[in-house]
Scaffold this motif. Structure first.
Motif, PDB file in Angstrom:
ATOM      1  N   ASN A 174      -3.298   9.331  47.247  1.00 31.56           N
ATOM      2  CA  ASN A 174      -2.926   8.241  48.154  1.00 31.56           C
ATOM      3  C   ASN A 174      -1.457   7.908  47.898  1.00 31.56           C
ATOM      4  O   ASN A 174      -1.106   7.482  46.795  1.00 31.56           O
TER       5      ASN A 174
ATOM      6  N   CYS B 219      -2.716  10.079  41.920  1.00 37.53           N
ATOM      7  CA  CYS B 219      -3.631   9.904  43.039  1.00 37.53           C
ATOM      8  C   CYS B 219      -2.967  10.403  44.322  1.00 37.53           C
ATOM      9  O   CYS B 219      -1.775  10.187  44.543  1.00 37.53           O
TER      10      CYS B 219
ATOM     11  N   CYS C 215      -9.377   4.730  46.811  1.00 34.63           N
ATOM     12  CA  CYS C 215      -8.429   5.557  47.554  1.00 34.63           C
ATOM     13  C   CYS C 215      -9.105   6.664  48.359  1.00 34.63           C
ATOM     14  O   CYS C 215      -8.715   6.936  49.492  1.00 34.63           O
TER      15      CYS C 215
ATOM     16  N   TRP D   1      -8.304  11.934  44.049  1.00 35.89           N
ATOM     17  CA  TRP D   1      -8.158  10.487  44.126  1.00 35.89           C
ATOM     18  C   TRP D   1      -8.391   9.838  42.771  1.00 35.89           C
ATOM     19  O   TRP D   1      -9.209  10.299  41.998  1.00 35.89           O
TER      20      TRP D   1
ATOM     21  N   ARG E  61     -10.702   5.108  51.436  1.00 36.98           N
ATOM     22  CA  ARG E  61      -9.680   4.707  52.405  1.00 36.98           C
ATOM     23  C   ARG E  61      -9.185   5.912  53.198  1.00 36.98           C
ATOM     24  O   ARG E  61      -8.962   5.831  54.400  1.00 36.98           O
TER      25      ARG E  61
ATOM     26  N   CYS F   5      -0.707   4.618  46.208  1.00 36.37           N
ATOM     27  CA  CYS F   5      -1.316   4.357  44.903  1.00 36.37           C
ATOM     28  C   CYS F   5      -0.365   4.826  43.794  1.00 36.37           C
ATOM     29  O   CYS F   5       0.323   5.835  43.951  1.00 36.37           O
TER      30      CYS F   5
END
Length: 173
Positions: A132, A130, A156, A150, A159, A135
């Motif tokens: 992020n 991911c 994610c 993501w 966000r 994550c």
């Protein structure tokens, strides 16, 4: 037991994703024997009668798979894979394969590890972490153009969009 945020991946990546971040806390589905049983049941794999023994093998396989994905370390995954093999068979003139193991307790872990190798052999560029940075989830990108970033747009991805929106708003102020 908390619900995992990503549950639609091939069995190998699904094992990798049995650890995740929830409210800045690392959660491990296998911290509870019921979590081990649930994961095995979700995939129709043996080991539910002895979840502690299955957990040991699953965690070793998961750690080995993460070592490969995150750091390129092949040795730990090869050690897991060394516990079994697929043997081609024929019944009624139809081919099939049997998993042959040195210890039946390795069945679920070996199947997941072998599946990750299969996925990496098919489309390695589609196996991704991911985007992020907070994550820890991995996914197999099945999008048409291969542009998925993501683990989940609902978590994610959303966000990230909210973060970019807030940055733009602060810049305008």
């Amino acid at each position: 037991m908390r619900l995992r945020p990503l549950r639609t991946e091939p069995v190998g990546l699904d094992l990798v994703d049995t650890v995740w971040i929830d409210d800045a806390t690392l959660v491990d589905q296998f911290d509870d024997p019921d979590g081990v049983r649930a994961w095995l049941a979700d995939h129709g794999l043996p080991g539910r009668d002895d979840p502690e023994r299955a957990r040991d093998r699953l965690v070793r396989a998961r750690d080995a798979m993460r070592a490969l994905l995150e750091r390129g370390e092949e040795g730990p995954l090869n050690a897991v894979l060394a516990h079994g093999a697929r043997r081609p068979q024929v019944r009624g003139a139809q081919p099939y394969e049997v998993v042959v193991l040195d210890d039946p307790a390795w069945h679920a872990a070996w199947v997941a590890a072998a599946d990750l190798v299969r996925v990496l052999g098919d489309r390695p560029e589609r196996v991704r972490k991911c985007a992020n940075p907070r994550c820890v989830l991995w996914f197999y990108d099945v999008s048409k153009n291969g542009g998925r970033r993501w683990c989940s747009m609902d978590v994610c991805g959303n966000r990230a969009k909210v973060g970019r929106f807030n940055q733009r708003q602060r810049a305008r102020s």
